[in-house]
Structure formats: structure tokens, C-alpha cells
Design an enzyme around this catalytic site. Structure first.
Site, PDB file in Angstrom:
ATOM      1  N   GLY A  30     -10.647   5.491  -7.727  1.00  5.47           N
ATOM      2  CA  GLY A  30     -10.932   4.017  -7.069  1.00  5.47           C
ATOM      3  C   GLY A  30      -9.526   3.607  -6.455  1.00  5.47           C
ATOM      4  O   GLY A  30      -9.231   4.317  -5.360  1.00  5.47           O
ATOM      5  N   SER A  62     -11.825   6.105 -13.612  1.00  6.86           N
ATOM      6  CA  SER A  62     -10.885   5.904 -14.965  1.00  6.86           C
ATOM      7  C   SER A  62     -10.034   4.777 -15.056  1.00  6.86           C
ATOM      8  O   SER A  62      -9.091   4.886 -14.304  1.00  6.86           O
ATOM      9  CB  SER A  62     -10.756   7.116 -15.639  1.00  6.86           C
ATOM     10  OG  SER A  62     -10.072   6.827 -16.864  1.00  6.86           O
ATOM     11  N   ILE A 105      -6.496   6.182 -15.725  1.00  3.11           N
ATOM     12  CA  ILE A 105      -5.830   6.804 -14.719  1.00  3.11           C
ATOM     13  C   ILE A 105      -5.215   5.893 -13.741  1.00  3.11           C
ATOM     14  O   ILE A 105      -5.770   5.058 -12.835  1.00  3.11           O
ATOM     15  CB  ILE A 105      -6.912   7.704 -13.945  1.00  3.11           C
ATOM     16  CG1 ILE A 105      -7.378   9.086 -14.737  1.00  3.11           C
ATOM     17  CG2 ILE A 105      -5.698   8.437 -12.739  1.00  3.11           C
ATOM     18  CD1 ILE A 105      -8.214   9.855 -14.123  1.00  3.11           C
ATOM     19  N   GLU A 152       1.638  -1.963  -0.128  1.00  5.86           N
ATOM     20  CA  GLU A 152       1.298  -3.332   0.015  1.00  5.86           C
ATOM     21  C   GLU A 152       1.762  -3.899   1.481  1.00  5.86           C
ATOM     22  O   GLU A 152       1.629  -4.959   1.538  1.00  5.86           O
ATOM     23  CB  GLU A 152       2.190  -3.781  -1.026  1.00  5.86           C
ATOM     24  CG  GLU A 152       2.093  -3.583  -2.660  1.00  5.86           C
ATOM     25  CD  GLU A 152       2.760  -4.184  -3.491  1.00  5.86           C
ATOM     26  OE1 GLU A 152       4.116  -4.440  -3.082  1.00  5.86           O
ATOM     27  OE2 GLU A 152       2.562  -4.674  -4.675  1.00  5.86           O
ATOM     28  N   ALA A 153       2.043  -2.878   2.464  1.00  9.91           N
ATOM     29  CA  ALA A 153       2.238  -3.312   3.778  1.00  9.91           C
ATOM     30  C   ALA A 153       1.371  -2.653   4.614  1.00  9.91           C
ATOM     31  O   ALA A 153       1.003  -1.421   4.239  1.00  9.91           O
ATOM     32  CB  ALA A 153       3.682  -2.983   4.150  1.00  9.91           C
ATOM     33  N   LYS A 182       2.677 -10.533   8.114  1.00 11.04           N
ATOM     34  CA  LYS A 182       3.604  -9.551   8.723  1.00 11.04           C
ATOM     35  C   LYS A 182       3.507  -9.587  10.346  1.00 11.04           C
ATOM     36  O   LYS A 182       2.553  -9.247  10.713  1.00 11.04           O
ATOM     37  CB  LYS A 182       3.350  -8.243   7.993  1.00 11.04           C
ATOM     38  CG  LYS A 182       4.130  -7.099   8.486  1.00 11.04           C
ATOM     39  CD  LYS A 182       3.845  -5.910   8.026  1.00 11.04           C
ATOM     40  CE  LYS A 182       4.781  -4.730   8.593  1.00 11.04           C
ATOM     41  NZ  LYS A 182       4.356  -3.324   7.688  1.00 11.04           N
ATOM     42  N   LEU A 210      -4.511   9.778  -0.363  1.00  6.13           N
ATOM     43  CA  LEU A 210      -3.523  10.450  -0.875  1.00  6.13           C
ATOM     44  C   LEU A 210      -4.005  11.889  -1.127  1.00  6.13           C
ATOM     45  O   LEU A 210      -3.372  12.706  -1.063  1.00  6.13           O
ATOM     46  CB  LEU A 210      -2.747  10.209  -2.126  1.00  6.13           C
ATOM     47  CG  LEU A 210      -1.965   8.688  -2.154  1.00  6.13           C
ATOM     48  CD1 LEU A 210      -1.461   8.195  -3.518  1.00  6.13           C
ATOM     49  CD2 LEU A 210      -0.825   8.827  -0.924  1.00  6.13           C
ATOM     50  N   GLU A 215       6.351   3.173   8.078  1.00  8.88           N
ATOM     51  CA  GLU A 215       5.948   2.319   9.200  1.00  8.88           C
ATOM     52  C   GLU A 215       4.418   1.951   8.517  1.00  8.88           C
ATOM     53  O   GLU A 215       3.732   1.605   9.394  1.00  8.88           O
ATOM     54  CB  GLU A 215       5.651   3.158  10.340  1.00  8.88           C
ATOM     55  CG  GLU A 215       7.120   3.464  11.021  1.00  8.88           C
ATOM     56  CD  GLU A 215       7.265   2.192  12.036  1.00  8.88           C
ATOM     57  OE1 GLU A 215       6.519   1.381  11.899  1.00  8.88           O
ATOM     58  OE2 GLU A 215       8.490   2.253  12.514  1.00  8.88           O
ATOM     59  N   THR A 267       1.813   3.129   7.188  1.00  6.05           N
ATOM     60  CA  THR A 267       0.587   3.671   7.929  1.00  6.05           C
ATOM     61  C   THR A 267      -0.354   4.382   6.605  1.00  6.05           C
ATOM     62  O   THR A 267      -1.394   4.747   7.098  1.00  6.05           O
ATOM     63  CB  THR A 267       1.175   4.950   8.635  1.00  6.05           C
ATOM     64  OG1 THR A 267       2.012   5.491   7.713  1.00  6.05           O
ATOM     65  CG2 THR A 267       1.759   4.497   9.841  1.00  6.05           C
TER      66      THR A 267
END
Length: 500
Positions: free
Chosen positions: A13, A40, A43, A50-51, A79, A333, A342, A344
Site C-alpha cells: 500500500g 499488511s 509492515i 510529503e513534498a 508549495k 521504491l 527535488e 521527485t
């Protein structure tokens, strides 16, 4: 006849998993394909993204999020750019601001005219011609509106938000479009004889089969790497930071409309203001600083009271050799990591999803489509990589071993070519619609202290006196536009305040 996909499983998630689920649920709502998220609660997620950058508005529009509701629910703020403090040298700061810088004239970018006049001492600092930079300095914000040729018509902005609340908000959107969530941990991955993933077996014994799998399991990369062995390209030698220690803190002032990235002895520290707290994190290289010293640096550079114990995150900057391998796609990830310098991370999730739609497969994916998808994602990552390296390499700092290493390290040829071209005449070529445009490269190159010897020859089309008057006029218009804007805090209070 090609058979359509009947079921897609998203493993994991968090922001990446639920961004993927929300997009698939919306786009495939009339497609006979079941979407299942397996995650789960035991986990944890990294949850520091957050940006964001302005492209996230496109994603929110795609899945139909109401912006005011989104800000309220995620306790978000707006922002207008990123402030880089102490990167060029200690005591110096500049903005990588979103949106327009000055006004292009006769087909020539404004910054070429500015370079010409600045070299003669006849132009104000760049910020004076940049609405977002001035608004950041004065903590002002508003959304763009139809104001004719005014800069107020073209305000570019993004968001800061609580990543956990964003994932929860997206989950509601996804489930509203029929996405099914299953709680559980994967204990075994089964494969077909050809190596494709067949099913995921959970710890409770349940087996879940699908035609296609999307790996959003984070750094574990349970499917794309642990199962399919896609491989990973390590960029640690160019981007040596490999750890971060993060912690939220209490607000001590009204939230800023920008992210701060403050350079430290062996890395940098982020400050991201939300409506209810501030997100903080110290990104550093373990080769040049101990975990103990890194946490001490974090604590010493936080203004408000800590709201939780600092959390250590380990990573290796780089990317998967294959983002799409067999019947599995890596998103977030699981596909790679670019430090949040930056902002991204969530954009790369967005890109992975949008490109997947461009190559959306039948039950048997076409290898040429897979190869092209991987090539396009490789391009996205490597061009962002070059932009991040620029911040570290082009610097006057030599006050610590870390900064001496960064200043003197070898860099990719693609980045060296950009630097050489800029040094010669201030030109910046945006290749194949790479993420960061020429304005972004210019703001960071100039902000880091890189100075071109010349400028675009077409900047001489105006006599110096006329050009000086034009720049003064642009400066006045920008100043007047910023004066018209309310404070950031006032705008939020009037449009999208979060519940206490």
C-alpha cells in the site's frame, strides 16, 4: 485473439500502492479486470514523500480528487518551490521556483536577456523577476486565475501533505471504484514454468492468483527483485547519501509555501511545513557521518518540539535494471530510489503509472512494449539523477570531506555536456521532454554559482537602454502581482483548513 487481463494484484500500500490502485480503479472502471491490493498493517511504509512538484495536479485531476477536500484531508499546504540554503557556500541561499521567470521576448528566453544585463550590472537579482520566489520570501500564495498577461494567470504550484493521510484518502477513492483490499503478509511467491509469477500465498494460507502483478513493496522489492532477480544499478558513487533520519516537529510559525533543503556537513536537511506539524529529515552519507552525529544534527536544526523519536531509513540511490520484467511491474521504491532533494519520488510513481497505461498489456505482454517501457523509465531516472548530482557537484564548498568529494568527483557525460554548454553561452537544451526544463536547470546552475561566459546572441536585438526599461517593467509587474496575493496562511484558512 488477444485475451484481456482479468486480474491485477498490487503488492503493498502506502503512497505508491494506493496511487497505483486509485489510477487503475478509475481508468479500468468499465474494463473487466479485477484490481486487488494486498498489504499488511504490520509492515510500515517509508512515508517521507510529503513534498511534490506541479505535475501532481495532473494525477489528482486524473483520478478526480477535489483539491480543497484533498488539502483538508491530508492537512496539506501549498508549495511554490524549494529553497536551497548553504549549498553553493555557507550563508548563501536561492530558490528553485516553480513557474515563469520574467517574460520571454521575441522567442528568446528571459534569462538570456537577464544574463546580458546582469553581466553589465544593469539587472536586479533574479528573484525580483520571479513571482514564486518573491511570494516564497513573503509567505504568500494564491491559485492562478484569468488575469490576462499578468503573472497571476500562470502561478505554478504543488503541495506538501501527510503521506499517510494521502494514502488513506487514495484508498477511499480506489475502493470507491471497486478496488479490493486484502490484509496479509506474503509468505511465498509461486511461478509458472516460464518464470512468470503465478500467485502470492499469504501467511494465513490464502493463495491469490492474477494475470499481472505490480510490486509496490518498497525497498524489499519482494516480486521484482527477490523473486524475478531484475537487478539494480547503484549510483552511490555519484549520489553518496545513503541514509536519512526523520522526525516530525511542532509548528512554531505559520507554514511556508516552500520546502527548505539546508545543506549540512555530510548531506542536507529538509523542512516541510504542514497545517498540523513540520516534517523534518536529515539525509546524509554514512561514509562521512555516523548515525549518532546525524541524529544530533537533525535535532539541533529543528525549531519546534519533536513529536516522535527520529526514525532511521537506509537506502541506495539507483534504479532497477528492469522496471517491467515478465508479468511484473515495479512502482515506487521497488523500482528505484532518488533522494527527495527535488521532491521527485511521487512524480516517479505517477510517471510509472501513466507509462503503464500507454503500454497496457493483454494477458501475454509484448516484449517490445516491455523493452520500450523500460527504456523510457530508464531515461526518466537518469535525467533526474543528473539534475540531483548537479546540486552536489557544482559548489564552492570545500569545508568538509563530504563536500570536497562531491566537488571533485567524476560525473556522467550527459551532465558534463549540459554544464559545458551552459558555461559557454548560457544555453540549456531540454532533451526529449525530460522532467526538468531549461528554467529549472538555469535556476539551479546559477544558484549553485555556475556563471556562463556569454548569452544567446539574439539577446542583442534590443538596444541596452530599451532592454533595461523592459526589465524594469517586468520587475514592477511581478512586484505588483505579489502584493496582490494573500498570505499563505490566510489562503488556507479561507479555502481548505484541516480539522483540528
Amino acid at each position: 485473439m488477444h485475451s484481456p487481463l482479468k486480474k491485477i494484484i498490487i503488492l503493498g500500500g502506502g503512497s505508491s500502492g494506493w496511487m497505483t490502485a486509485a489510477a487503475l480503479g478509475k481508468i479500468l472502471k468499465n474494463h473487466p479486470c479485477e484490481i486487488q491490493v494486498i498489504e499488511s498493517e504490520d509492515i510500515g511504509t517509508v512515508g517521507v514523500g510529503e513534498a511534490t512538484i506541479p505535475q501532481i495536479l495532473l494525477f489528482n485531476d486524473l483520478i478526480g480528487l477535489d483539491e480543497d477536500t484533498f488539502i483538508k484531508r491530508t492537512k496539506g499546504t501549498f508549495k511554490l518551490g524549494i529553497q536551497f540554503k548553504d549549498w553553493r557556500k555557507v550563508g548563501h541561499s536561492y530558490y528553485h521556483a516553480f513557474g515563469e521567470v520574467g517574460k520571454n521576448m521575441e522567442g528568446v528566453h528571459f534569462y538570456h536577456y537577464w544574463l546580458k544585463m546582469r553581466q553589465q550590472g544593469k539587472a536586479a537579482p533574479l528573484d525580483e523577476y520571479t513571482l514564486s520566489s518573491l511570494a516564497c520570501n513573503e509567505k504568500r500564495f494564491m491559485r492562478p486565475f484569468d488575469a490576462g498577461n499578468s503573472p497571476l494567470s500562470n502561478i505554478a504550484y504543488a503541495f506538501h501533505f501527510d503521506a499517510g493521510l494521502y494514502a488513506k484518502f487514495l484508498r477511499e477513492s480506489a475502493e470507491g471504484h471497486g478496488v479490493v483490499r486484502t490484509e496479509g503478509k506474503v509468505s511465498q511467491v509461486t511461478q509458472h514454468p516460464n518464470g512468470d509469477i503465478r500467485s502470492l500465498i499469504l501467511e494465513n494460507g490464502e493463495e491469490h492468483q492474477a494475470d499481472f502483478f505490480i510490486d509496490c513493496s518498497g525497498f524489499r522489492a519482494l516480486l521484482i527483485e527477490q523473486t524475478l532477480k531484475a537487478g539494480y544499478e547503484d549510483w552511490h558513487h555519484w549520489l553518496p547519501c545513503d541514509r536519512a533520519v526523520a522526525a516530525p516537529s511542532a509548528l512554531t510559525e505559520e507554514p511556508w509555501p516552500f520546502t527548505r533543503a539546508a545543506a549540512q556537513q555530510a548531506g542536507w536537511q529538509w523542512r516541510i511545513p504542514l497545517q498540523h506539524r513540520v516534517g523534518n529529515g536529515h539525509v546524509y552519507s554514512s561514509e562521512f557521518m555516523s548515525d549518532h552525529d546525524a541524529e544530533r544534527t537533525l535535532r539541533e536544526n529543528i525549531d519546534g518540539e519533536l513529536l516522535a523519536d527520529p526514525r532511521l531509513i537506509k537506502f541506495v540511490t539507483g534504479k532497477r535494471n528492469k522496471f517491467w520484467h515478465k508479468n511484473c511491474l515495479a512502482v515506487g521504491l521497488a523500482g528505484g530510489f532518488m533522494e527527495p532533494l527535488e521532491s521527485t519520488s511521487l512524480h516517479l510513481v505517477q510517471v510509472a503509472i501513466s507509462k503503464f497505461f500507454s503500454f497496457f498489456p493483454f494477458q501475454t505482454p509484448t516484449q517490445s512494449d516491455i523493452d520500450e517501457y523500460n527504456a523510457q523509465m530508464d531515461f526518466e531516472f537518469t535525467r533526474i539523477r543528473d539534475f540531483l548530482i548537479l546540486h552536489y557537484h557544482v559548489t564552492e564548498r570545500e569545508d568538509t570531506p563530504f563536500w570536497r568529494y562531491c566537488k571533485n568527483m567524476s560525473i556522467p557525460d550527459t551532465l558534463q555536456e549540459k554544464i559545458d554548454q551552459f558555461k559557454a553561452n548560457g544555453r540549456i537544451n531540454r532533451f526529449n521532454n525530460e522532467l526538468f526544463n531549461d528554467l529549472s536547470w538555469f535556476e539551479v546552475m546559477y544558484g549553485q554559482g555556475l556563471r556562463p561566459e556569454g548569452y544567446n546572441a539574439l539577446a542583442d536585438i534590443f538596444p541596452d537602454d530599451e532592454l533595461a526599461k523592459r526589465l524594469e517593467g517586468i520587475q514592477r509587474v511581478v512586484r505588483k502581482s505579489v502584493d496582490y496575493m494573500p498570505s499563505h496562511a490566510e489562503f488556507i484558512a479561507n479555502t481548505c483548513p484541516a480539522k483540528p
